[in-house]
Scaffold this active site. Sequence first.
Site, PDB file in Angstrom:
ATOM      1  N   GLY A 136     -13.496  -3.926   0.199  1.00  0.00           N
ATOM      2  CA  GLY A 136     -14.808  -3.327   0.288  1.00  0.00           C
ATOM      3  C   GLY A 136     -15.426  -2.438  -0.786  1.00  0.00           C
ATOM      4  O   GLY A 136     -16.412  -2.451  -1.417  1.00  0.00           O
ATOM      5  N   LYS A 163     -20.440 -18.035  -0.493  1.00  0.00           N
ATOM      6  CA  LYS A 163     -21.954 -18.286  -0.359  1.00  0.00           C
ATOM      7  C   LYS A 163     -22.492 -17.090  -0.943  1.00  0.00           C
ATOM      8  O   LYS A 163     -21.822 -15.899  -1.511  1.00  0.00           O
ATOM      9  CB  LYS A 163     -22.179 -17.819   1.386  1.00  0.00           C
ATOM     10  CG  LYS A 163     -21.577 -18.755   2.282  1.00  0.00           C
ATOM     11  CD  LYS A 163     -22.065 -18.140   3.403  1.00  0.00           C
ATOM     12  CE  LYS A 163     -21.799 -19.523   4.642  1.00  0.00           C
ATOM     13  NZ  LYS A 163     -22.086 -18.959   6.033  1.00  0.00           N
ATOM     14  N   GLY A 223     -10.477  -9.990  -1.664  1.00  0.00           N
ATOM     15  CA  GLY A 223      -9.348 -10.627  -0.764  1.00  0.00           C
ATOM     16  C   GLY A 223      -9.142 -11.810  -1.231  1.00  0.00           C
ATOM     17  O   GLY A 223      -7.750 -12.014  -1.636  1.00  0.00           O
ATOM     18  N   ARG A 235       0.743  -1.131   0.049  1.00  0.00           N
ATOM     19  CA  ARG A 235       0.035  -0.026  -0.102  1.00  0.00           C
ATOM     20  C   ARG A 235       0.841   1.285  -0.019  1.00  0.00           C
ATOM     21  O   ARG A 235       0.501   2.188  -0.622  1.00  0.00           O
ATOM     22  CB  ARG A 235      -1.038  -0.138   1.283  1.00  0.00           C
ATOM     23  CG  ARG A 235      -2.094  -1.000   0.975  1.00  0.00           C
ATOM     24  CD  ARG A 235      -3.060  -1.028   2.114  1.00  0.00           C
ATOM     25  NE  ARG A 235      -4.416  -1.563   1.703  1.00  0.00           N
ATOM     26  CZ  ARG A 235      -5.365  -2.025   2.392  1.00  0.00           C
ATOM     27  NH1 ARG A 235      -4.981  -1.846   3.694  1.00  0.00           N
ATOM     28  NH2 ARG A 235      -6.373  -2.348   1.934  1.00  0.00           N
TER      29      ARG A 235
HETATM   30  P1  ADP Z   1     -13.369 -12.801  -2.224  1.00  0.00           P
HETATM   31  O1  ADP Z   1     -12.732 -12.545  -0.726  1.00  0.00           O
HETATM   32  O2  ADP Z   1     -12.450 -12.672  -3.328  1.00  0.00           O
HETATM   33  O3  ADP Z   1     -14.391 -11.770  -2.176  1.00  0.00           O
HETATM   34  P2  ADP Z   1     -15.059 -14.901  -1.021  1.00  0.00           P
HETATM   35  O4  ADP Z   1     -14.637 -14.921   0.248  1.00  0.00           O
HETATM   36  O5  ADP Z   1     -16.400 -14.839  -1.511  1.00  0.00           O
HETATM   37  O6  ADP Z   1     -13.987 -14.407  -2.155  1.00  0.00           O
HETATM   38  O7  ADP Z   1     -14.771 -16.509  -1.360  1.00  0.00           O
HETATM   39  C1  ADP Z   1     -13.708 -17.163  -1.048  1.00  0.00           C
HETATM   40  C2  ADP Z   1     -13.896 -18.346  -0.339  1.00  0.00           C
HETATM   41  O8  ADP Z   1     -14.743 -19.542  -0.959  1.00  0.00           O
HETATM   42  C3  ADP Z   1     -12.677 -19.218  -0.174  1.00  0.00           C
HETATM   43  O9  ADP Z   1     -12.383 -19.340   1.073  1.00  0.00           O
HETATM   44  C4  ADP Z   1     -12.900 -20.562  -0.883  1.00  0.00           C
HETATM   45  O10 ADP Z   1     -12.199 -21.809  -0.288  1.00  0.00           O
HETATM   46  C5  ADP Z   1     -14.409 -20.590  -0.678  1.00  0.00           C
HETATM   47  N1  ADP Z   1     -14.943 -21.551  -1.763  1.00  0.00           N
HETATM   48  C6  ADP Z   1     -14.938 -21.550  -2.988  1.00  0.00           C
HETATM   49  N2  ADP Z   1     -15.585 -22.734  -3.574  1.00  0.00           N
HETATM   50  C7  ADP Z   1     -15.812 -23.467  -2.433  1.00  0.00           C
HETATM   51  C8  ADP Z   1     -16.507 -24.697  -2.392  1.00  0.00           C
HETATM   52  N3  ADP Z   1     -17.051 -25.418  -3.399  1.00  0.00           N
HETATM   53  N4  ADP Z   1     -16.953 -25.020  -1.283  1.00  0.00           N
HETATM   54  C9  ADP Z   1     -16.286 -24.396  -0.087  1.00  0.00           C
HETATM   55  N5  ADP Z   1     -15.672 -23.352  -0.240  1.00  0.00           N
HETATM   56  C10 ADP Z   1     -15.670 -22.847  -1.096  1.00  0.00           C
END
Ligand code: ADP
Length: 393
Positions: free
Chosen positions: A373, A193, A350, A36
Amino acid sequence: MSWKTLDDMDLDGKIVLTRVDINVPVHDGKVSDDTRIQRIVPTIRDILSKGGKPVLVAHFGRPKGKVVPEMSLEVTRPALEAALGKSVGFAREDFKQAVDAMASGDVLLLENIRFFPGEEKNDPALAQDLADLADVYCNDAFSAAHRAHASTEGVAHLLPSCAGRSMEAELRALDAALGDPARPVVAVVGGAKVSTKLDLLSHLIEKVDMLVIGGGMANTFLAADGLDVAKSLCEHDLAGTAREIMAKAGTTGCEIILPSDVVVAEEFAAGADHTTVAATAVPSGTMILDAGADTVARITDAFEKARTLIWNGPLGAFEIPPFDHATVAAAQAAARLTEAGKLVSVAGGGDTVSALNQAHVAEQFTYISTAGGAFLEWMEGKTLPGVAALHAS
Ligand code: ADP
Ligand code: MG
């Protein structure tokens, strides 16, 4: 784009209040990752070369309006000095006095602005105090732009304002991806999710031509389609919402791409025994941890048809090998197309940033946002107060 950049401003002899994000990780009293800090160097150098005096204002941690000595920004000073190759002054208390004492070529860092209760409340009195320190306001902290605080929003209305270099780069990249993109546009939304990404999905199906849904959240869509996802991560209570999103995509003409084959295992663990099956044939007792080769080929096809890609969220549990395969393969396909000049690729989030680093494509992508965010809110179509204030000024 109606905001100004440093090129539009007369800075000679001017005090330039510069909002930066140096909320860096610190271990044992030392900055452990100066990414950063590196990002704001061009802005500070350009202000100096135009004869301006940069006064850096930033937050560090969450002191919640109180002086918390462990959250003093002074800890960042050595890393700032190393990055800039010059000494940096530090104003602990009397900001006005420190600013008045600045000579040409000096750089001054102000103490953690969140020590002031007015910062997060966007108190007009604090915004005015900040404005009284300077002649010009420069915002180089895109990652803080989703918050309407005194140092990110309030003060922008009180001084001639412009975007710093990293803010400028971020805004240009984001505009190229969703503001006025070359079409067709493909979006990838993955991650754990659906519930955390509902606003994102609703916004994107109105904006993009193809939407790849992957990762754990795809399971909710497969289940909503009547498929058995066995032990997979799945939000069954959101089946109705998933169906609504698919129906809305039908009316907006957005093609949704869901996994057709998936990699399943009995446990969520690195190297777990795994096999690839059709999404319609997930064995009981297993969970979906990645997308299969067939799905990756369909995603790559979509990338080849597209001229713009916007990506948030991994396609599988990429932290535990080999369930990073689909994410890595799709990222590498996007990187190849970008390098060939066929695709504008923008990504953020992230875990997405970690996954793309793991795939070694960070250099090839058009732009990877580390803003967290603020990036997500922008991708959701929300107005970022810190950016809006630059437009207005
Ligand atoms: P970002 O931080 O890039 O916005 P998210 O936090 O929404 O992404 O999602 C990342 C998480 O999703 C990771 O920890 C990954 O392990 C999990 N993930 C992806 N696919 C699956 C799956 N099929 N089952 C369980 N967890 C999953
Ligand atoms: Mg995450």
